[in-house]
Design an enzyme around this catalytic site. Sequence first.
Site, PDB file in Angstrom:
ATOM      1  N   ASP A  64      51.239  62.424  -8.694  1.00  0.00           N
ATOM      2  CA  ASP A  64      49.984  62.494  -9.446  1.00  0.00           C
ATOM      3  C   ASP A  64      50.224  62.852 -10.909  1.00  0.00           C
ATOM      4  OD1 ASP A  64      50.790  65.118  -8.814  1.00  0.00           O
ATOM      5  OD2 ASP A  64      49.303  65.284  -7.235  1.00  0.00           O
ATOM      6  N   ASN A 133      43.448  74.733  -0.505  1.00  0.00           N
ATOM      7  CA  ASN A 133      42.285  74.112   0.152  1.00  0.00           C
ATOM      8  C   ASN A 133      42.670  72.906   0.993  1.00  0.00           C
ATOM      9  OD1 ASN A 133      42.875  72.160  -1.732  1.00  0.00           O
ATOM     10  ND2 ASN A 133      40.825  72.014  -2.590  1.00  0.00           N
ATOM     11  N   HIS A 135      44.622  70.241   0.080  1.00  0.00           N
ATOM     12  CA  HIS A 135      44.908  68.935  -0.537  1.00  0.00           C
ATOM     13  C   HIS A 135      46.402  68.609  -0.464  1.00  0.00           C
ATOM     14  CE1 HIS A 135      45.316  71.059  -4.704  1.00  0.00           C
ATOM     15  NE2 HIS A 135      46.523  70.775  -4.285  1.00  0.00           N
ATOM     16  N   GLU A 140      41.609  65.784  -2.689  1.00  0.00           N
ATOM     17  CA  GLU A 140      40.831  66.982  -2.360  1.00  0.00           C
ATOM     18  C   GLU A 140      40.047  66.751  -1.066  1.00  0.00           C
ATOM     19  OE1 GLU A 140      41.619  69.511  -3.875  1.00  0.00           O
ATOM     20  OE2 GLU A 140      41.530  69.406  -6.049  1.00  0.00           O
TER      21      GLU A 140
END
Length: 257
Positions: A64, A133, A135, A140
């Site tokens: 990314d 979280n 990801h 996400e």
Amino acid sequence: MDVVIRQTPKEVAQLAAAIMARYVSEGKNIGLATGSTPLLTYQELITKHREGLSFANTTAFLLDEYVGLPEDHEQSYHYTIYNEFTQYVDFADGAVHTPDGMNPRTEEAGREYEAAIEAAGGIDIQLLGVGTNGHVGFNEPGSSFESLTRLKTLHPQTRRDNARFFGSLEDVPIHVITQGLGTIRRAGHLLLLATGENKADAVARLVEGPVSAMMPASVLQLHRHATVIVDEAAASQLQETEFYRFVDANRPEWQAY
Ligand code: F6R
């Protein structure tokens, strides 16, 4: 999914680097992650390079990139991977690829990245971290398991987690271009690393929880070759540790790490 528990982050990194090195020595394509978790693994790989491992026949693809940070910005992932890893080994010029976070036509940037991966013959092993979280890459919660490289908006939790790399929360970009879960699923081998107590909940949910788009890392449960290497702290909320340790202790010779 193969779950391997090691005592310390250093032992996690040593095992991860040994696995990655096998692919590199065969000239396979590797996928790289940024963030804190893989740093020790990169140090181990740099050591292996000094001992003779060559990256000259290997192509690398990052997961990314932040949108709007020029390549030479010190927090861009293009710069980060150079700064922390690739400048110390012998990749050929142009062999380390990052999504183009400066292309205002983000759909085009995504398509071009997918095309580059395909032209290289796909990613043989993809190194992954996991967000608190859940990801992977910057997919996400709510990301499609079929998604390809595209623009994503960072979750406020991710921006808070990553503010430590920037001067302040306001400086953390809002958007990224990330390989999709569909892109990640196409890699031949997924190697996810997690260390530290703050990853224990995410590790338990990704390994033992239900497969769900709200827990993007659970996509590893659908992959034919996924290896999760964690330290004791990150393993602390797993239920089946006795079994994972038993498997590890009784690994057949041909499967040995
Ligand atoms: C980084 C990436 C992210 C990180 C994750 C964990 O390229 O795609 O998914 O792997 O945010 O980050 P650290 O390792 O800093 O806890």
